[in-house]
Design an enzyme around this catalytic site. Structure first.
Site, PDB file in Angstrom:
ATOM      1  N   LYS A 226      -1.269  -9.268  12.697  1.00 44.93           N
ATOM      2  CA  LYS A 226      -1.993  -7.995  12.633  1.00 44.93           C
ATOM      3  C   LYS A 226      -3.432  -8.174  13.093  1.00 44.93           C
ATOM      4  CE  LYS A 226      -4.194  -6.239   9.170  1.00 44.93           C
ATOM      5  NZ  LYS A 226      -4.622  -5.681   7.870  1.00 44.93           N
ATOM      6  N   ASP A 244      -0.607  -2.118   9.948  1.00 43.25           N
ATOM      7  CA  ASP A 244      -1.221  -2.186   8.622  1.00 43.25           C
ATOM      8  C   ASP A 244      -0.434  -1.283   7.674  1.00 43.25           C
ATOM      9  OD1 ASP A 244      -1.913   0.383   9.309  1.00 43.25           O
ATOM     10  OD2 ASP A 244      -4.054   0.161   8.888  1.00 43.25           O
TER      11      ASP A 244
END
Length: 358
Positions: A226, A244
């Site tokens: 991420k 997320d």
């Protein structure tokens, strides 16, 4: 001759009487036998009657059992009833969500891309909501954003970067001093260890520069896929999907995928869009999740993509009430960046206040 005939016929009468008497006796005997049979039958019926009576007596036992069982059933029903009542009372809080959409892969692709186009019109100024001036600041800010808000990170990093502007500076920092600066972000000890370790790796292995390849970024302490895609997409212009909590929640609501593992979500959603759209897609979805499609109280009545959303009705559908749930620039409140892009300011966005202000 007449007298003789009369004399002869006289004896016939007693004989008839005798015959009649015998017939009467036989009839009486037969009647007696019939009476006896009737008595026997009556006796049999009387004997049978107690059994029937016993059955009647047994009936109350069944009735008693039924009566005893009935309260238990009634009690269970009475106890179970409130749960049903509670469910009925809870229903008005949110309208029933739409049923799952049954669609082909091609139809899913068309719907997903249409949603992204709609969001691009609503958020033409979408951007990463972390303040940064270079790749080093972005990678540090992204690591610090775990378990806290971007706003809190943006309020904290100015002091950090003012004191430690380069990887070499942060690598040689006193951990206790860094901890004190990072305290507002939460988990400050673990985060201090990560950013100092990350800075040392950059200084020793990459000449003090943040690498621009995924396989190199994920080797850095505290950097996962991420964080790597945030850096690649926003510091190097290389497409990546940032999964997320907001992104994962929304794509499941929209039924783009039912995966929960971030890597699997990334793969499933990436297959629906051209690679060139991945970075901005991430911004659009995350902006929408923070401003309108909230986790607990989605503002369904103010949502621009409501007709395309299978989860419409999970949140407030009344337009007036829904508008009160809007956040950041949509609700007329400050954003998360102290130094947002000019396009955000032009759209009515308000800069966030610095740490300790107000």
């Amino acid at each position: 001759m007449k007298t003789t005939k009369a004399a002869k016929s006289t004896p016939v009468k007693p004989v008839a009487k005798k015959a009649a008497k015998k017939a009467a006796q036989k009839a009486t005997a037969a009647s007696g036998k019939a009476t006896g049979v009737a008595k026997k039958a009556t006796a049999t019926i009387k004997k049978a009657a107690p059994a029937k009576t016993a059955a009647k007596k047994a009936a109350p036992a069944k009735t008693a059992a039924s009566k005893k069982a009935a309260p238990a059933k009634t009690a269970a029903s009475k106890k179970a009833a409130p749960a049903k009542t509670v469910a009925k009372k809870a229903a008005p809080a949110q309208a029933a969500p739409k049923k799952a959409i049954v669609e082909s892969h091609a139809a899913l692709v068309r719907r997903a891309r249409r949603i992204n186009r709609e969001l691009a019109e609503v958020y033409p100024y979408a951007h990463p909501e972390l303040d940064f001036e270079n790749p080093f600041q972005l990678v540090i800010a992204t690591v610090l954003s775990a378990q806290t808000t971007d706003l809190r990170v943006n309020q904290t990093t100015p002091g950090l970067f003012a004191k430690y502007p380069t990887p070499e500076d942060l690598a040689a920092a006193n951990p206790e001093e860094v901890e004190e600066i990072l305290r507002p972000t939460g988990f400050f000890r673990a985060k201090t260890k990560s950013v100092i370790g990350l800075s040392k790796a950059l200084a020793e292995d990459f000449g003090g520069e943040v690498p621009g390849r995924l396989e190199d970024l994920v080797k850095l302490p505290g950097v996962g896929r991420k964080t790597a895609f945030v850096v690649l997409g926003n510091a190097f212009g290389r497409p990546g999907i940032t999964v997320d909590t907001h992104f994962g929640r929304l794509v499941r609501r929209w039924q783009w995928t039912d995966e929960t593992d971030p890597d699997k979500v990334e793969a499933a959603v990436g297959a629906l869009f051209p690679k060139s759209e991945w970075t901005m897609l991430s911004h659009h979805v995350i902006f929408h999740g923070r401003r309108i499609c909230h986790a607990r109280k989605p503002a369904c009545g103010a949502c621009p993509i409501a007709p395309l959303c299978p989860a419409y009705g999970e949140g407030e559908t009344d337009p007036e009430k829904a508008r009160k749930l809007l956040k950041y620039e949509k609700g007329g409140f400050p954003g998360q960046r102290l130094n947002p892009p000019q396009s955000y300011l032009d759209a009515g966005g308000i800069p966030a206040p610095p740490l300790g202000a107000g």
